[in-house]
Design a protein around this motif. Sequence first.
Motif, PDB file in Angstrom:
ATOM      1  N   MET A   1      37.755  -7.214 103.188  1.00 56.56           N
ATOM      2  CA  MET A   1      39.141  -7.516 102.817  1.00 56.56           C
ATOM      3  C   MET A   1      40.043  -6.482 103.481  1.00 56.56           C
ATOM      4  N   HIS A   2      41.198  -6.937 103.949  1.00 58.05           N
ATOM      5  CA  HIS A   2      42.128  -6.069 104.677  1.00 58.05           C
ATOM      6  C   HIS A   2      43.540  -6.174 104.101  1.00 58.05           C
ATOM      7  N   ALA A   3      44.233  -5.047 104.058  1.00 61.75           N
ATOM      8  CA  ALA A   3      45.655  -4.979 103.707  1.00 61.75           C
ATOM      9  C   ALA A   3      46.011  -5.723 102.420  1.00 61.75           C
ATOM     10  N   PRO A   4      45.356  -5.423 101.306  1.00 61.08           N
ATOM     11  CA  PRO A   4      45.690  -6.126 100.064  1.00 61.08           C
ATOM     12  C   PRO A   4      47.099  -5.793  99.573  1.00 61.08           C
ATOM     13  N   VAL A   5      47.727  -6.794  98.963  1.00 58.10           N
ATOM     14  CA  VAL A   5      49.051  -6.640  98.370  1.00 58.10           C
ATOM     15  C   VAL A   5      48.992  -7.283  96.987  1.00 58.10           C
ATOM     16  N   SER A   6      49.445  -6.533  95.963  1.00 55.47           N
ATOM     17  CA  SER A   6      49.402  -7.068  94.611  1.00 55.47           C
ATOM     18  C   SER A   6      50.554  -6.547  93.776  1.00 55.47           C
ATOM     19  N   ASP A   7      51.021  -7.397  92.870  1.00 58.02           N
ATOM     20  CA  ASP A   7      52.017  -6.974  91.885  1.00 58.02           C
ATOM     21  C   ASP A   7      51.391  -6.896  90.491  1.00 58.02           C
ATOM     22  N   GLY A   8      50.059  -6.987  90.426  1.00 57.46           N
ATOM     23  CA  GLY A   8      49.354  -6.970  89.157  1.00 57.46           C
ATOM     24  C   GLY A   8      49.087  -8.357  88.601  1.00 57.46           C
ATOM     25  N   HIS A   9      49.806  -9.366  89.104  1.00 50.29           N
ATOM     26  CA  HIS A   9      49.613 -10.751  88.666  1.00 50.29           C
ATOM     27  C   HIS A   9      49.067 -11.624  89.792  1.00 50.29           C
ATOM     28  N   ALA A  10      49.447 -11.286  91.005  1.00 52.39           N
ATOM     29  CA  ALA A  10      48.965 -12.008  92.185  1.00 52.39           C
ATOM     30  C   ALA A  10      48.413 -10.974  93.161  1.00 52.39           C
ATOM     31  N   LEU A  11      47.401 -11.382  93.909  1.00 54.37           N
ATOM     32  CA  LEU A  11      46.778 -10.504  94.899  1.00 54.37           C
ATOM     33  C   LEU A  11      46.531 -11.315  96.159  1.00 54.37           C
ATOM     34  N   TYR A  12      46.997 -10.785  97.266  1.00 51.90           N
ATOM     35  CA  TYR A  12      46.777 -11.394  98.567  1.00 51.90           C
ATOM     36  C   TYR A  12      46.054 -10.380  99.439  1.00 51.90           C
ATOM     37  N   ALA A  13      45.079 -10.843 100.215  1.00 41.54           N
ATOM     38  CA  ALA A  13      44.390  -9.959 101.163  1.00 41.54           C
ATOM     39  C   ALA A  13      43.885 -10.799 102.336  1.00 41.54           C
ATOM     40  N   ARG A  14      44.061 -10.267 103.532  1.00 45.26           N
ATOM     41  CA  ARG A  14      43.436 -10.897 104.697  1.00 45.26           C
ATOM     42  C   ARG A  14      41.950 -10.574 104.637  1.00 45.26           C
ATOM     43  N   TYR A  15      41.125 -11.448 105.182  1.00 44.64           N
ATOM     44  CA  TYR A  15      39.703 -11.128 105.208  1.00 44.64           C
ATOM     45  C   TYR A  15      39.031 -11.611 106.485  1.00 44.64           C
ATOM     46  N   THR A  16      37.905 -10.988 106.770  1.00 44.18           N
ATOM     47  CA  THR A  16      36.966 -11.461 107.775  1.00 44.18           C
ATOM     48  C   THR A  16      35.654 -11.704 107.047  1.00 44.18           C
ATOM     49  N   PHE A  17      35.027 -12.801 107.388  1.00 47.86           N
ATOM     50  CA  PHE A  17      33.827 -13.232 106.689  1.00 47.86           C
ATOM     51  C   PHE A  17      32.844 -13.750 107.728  1.00 47.86           C
ATOM     52  N   SER A  18      31.588 -13.320 107.619  1.00 48.98           N
ATOM     53  CA  SER A  18      30.589 -13.834 108.548  1.00 48.98           C
ATOM     54  C   SER A  18      29.229 -13.918 107.872  1.00 48.98           C
ATOM     55  N   TYR A  19      28.376 -14.703 108.471  1.00 52.75           N
ATOM     56  CA  TYR A  19      27.008 -14.872 107.983  1.00 52.75           C
ATOM     57  C   TYR A  19      26.153 -15.399 109.125  1.00 52.75           C
ATOM     58  N   ARG A  20      24.853 -15.318 108.944  1.00 50.02           N
ATOM     59  CA  ARG A  20      23.910 -15.902 109.886  1.00 50.02           C
ATOM     60  C   ARG A  20      23.493 -17.256 109.308  1.00 50.02           C
ATOM     61  N   SER A  21      23.718 -18.319 110.083  1.00 47.92           N
ATOM     62  CA  SER A  21      23.414 -19.664 109.623  1.00 47.92           C
ATOM     63  C   SER A  21      21.920 -19.950 109.740  1.00 47.92           C
ATOM     64  N   THR A  22      21.397 -20.648 108.731  1.00 46.25           N
ATOM     65  CA  THR A  22      20.011 -21.107 108.779  1.00 46.25           C
ATOM     66  C   THR A  22      19.929 -22.616 109.028  1.00 46.25           C
ATOM     67  N   LEU A  23      21.073 -23.240 109.322  1.00 45.32           N
ATOM     68  CA  LEU A  23      21.070 -24.659 109.671  1.00 45.32           C
ATOM     69  C   LEU A  23      20.347 -24.845 111.007  1.00 45.32           C
ATOM     70  N   PRO A  24      19.530 -25.881 111.142  1.00 45.36           N
ATOM     71  CA  PRO A  24      18.748 -26.046 112.369  1.00 45.36           C
ATOM     72  C   PRO A  24      19.593 -26.079 113.651  1.00 45.36           C
ATOM     73  N   GLU A  25      20.715 -26.789 113.614  1.00 45.11           N
ATOM     74  CA  GLU A  25      21.537 -26.918 114.819  1.00 45.11           C
ATOM     75  C   GLU A  25      22.226 -25.613 115.221  1.00 45.11           C
ATOM     76  N   ALA A  26      22.307 -24.656 114.308  1.00 43.49           N
ATOM     77  CA  ALA A  26      22.989 -23.384 114.603  1.00 43.49           C
ATOM     78  C   ALA A  26      22.097 -22.403 115.362  1.00 43.49           C
ATOM     79  N   ASN A  27      20.804 -22.636 115.338  1.00 44.60           N
ATOM     80  CA  ASN A  27      19.874 -21.750 116.063  1.00 44.60           C
ATOM     81  C   ASN A  27      20.045 -20.286 115.680  1.00 44.60           C
ATOM     82  N   GLY A  28      20.277 -20.006 114.404  1.00 45.78           N
ATOM     83  CA  GLY A  28      20.401 -18.627 113.929  1.00 45.78           C
ATOM     84  C   GLY A  28      21.694 -17.927 114.320  1.00 45.78           C
ATOM     85  N   ALA A  29      22.709 -18.688 114.706  1.00 41.65           N
ATOM     86  CA  ALA A  29      23.979 -18.098 115.160  1.00 41.65           C
ATOM     87  C   ALA A  29      24.684 -17.351 114.031  1.00 41.65           C
ATOM     88  N   ARG A  30      25.380 -16.291 114.401  1.00 40.59           N
ATOM     89  CA  ARG A  30      26.265 -15.584 113.477  1.00 40.59           C
ATOM     90  C   ARG A  30      27.593 -16.309 113.518  1.00 40.59           C
TER      91      ARG A  30
END
Length: 155
Positions: free
Chosen positions: A65-94
């Motif tokens: 999570m990057h650069a969170p902003v909150s007023d105590g009631h709402a919270l916004y944050a940019r994020y980067t998310f990744s994983y290694r796929s186990t789907l056959p067509e992905a061939n183990g791609a990140r």
Amino acid sequence: MNISAMLKSFCDAVEQRNGKAFAELFTEDGVYHDVFYGAFKGRAKIAEMIDDWFYRTATDFRWDMHAPVSDGHALYARYTFSYRSTLPEANGARVMFEGVAIMTLRDGKIAEYHEVANTAPAFVDLNFAPERIARIFAKQGAALKARPEMARHLG
């Protein structure tokens, strides 16, 4: 409430496949609206989402999570998310994508989580056929149309 500590716990729980710890960050009636899988309501369902749904076709998660902003009631944050796929067509791609986490907070917990994400690069990384990508985007568009309250988050 320490926002940075909460976001670190949020990301760590996903990376460690710890649905119980993840769900504890939410109110009892909390809802997690996942960009791929839809809504999960209540701690039991939210824990299941992490332990089962997320790890059903993926492994080796990284979430920051990057650069969170909150007023105590709402919270916004940019994020980067990744994983290694186990789907056959992905061939183990990140697979990686970026987005914005939009959270409603209540009593120091997450009452509702929404996200807006650029998922197109992930579908390309997964080697999905163009027709499959088109069906996914059509389904996401229909879901968004059915939830007009999300328009306020999208500007």
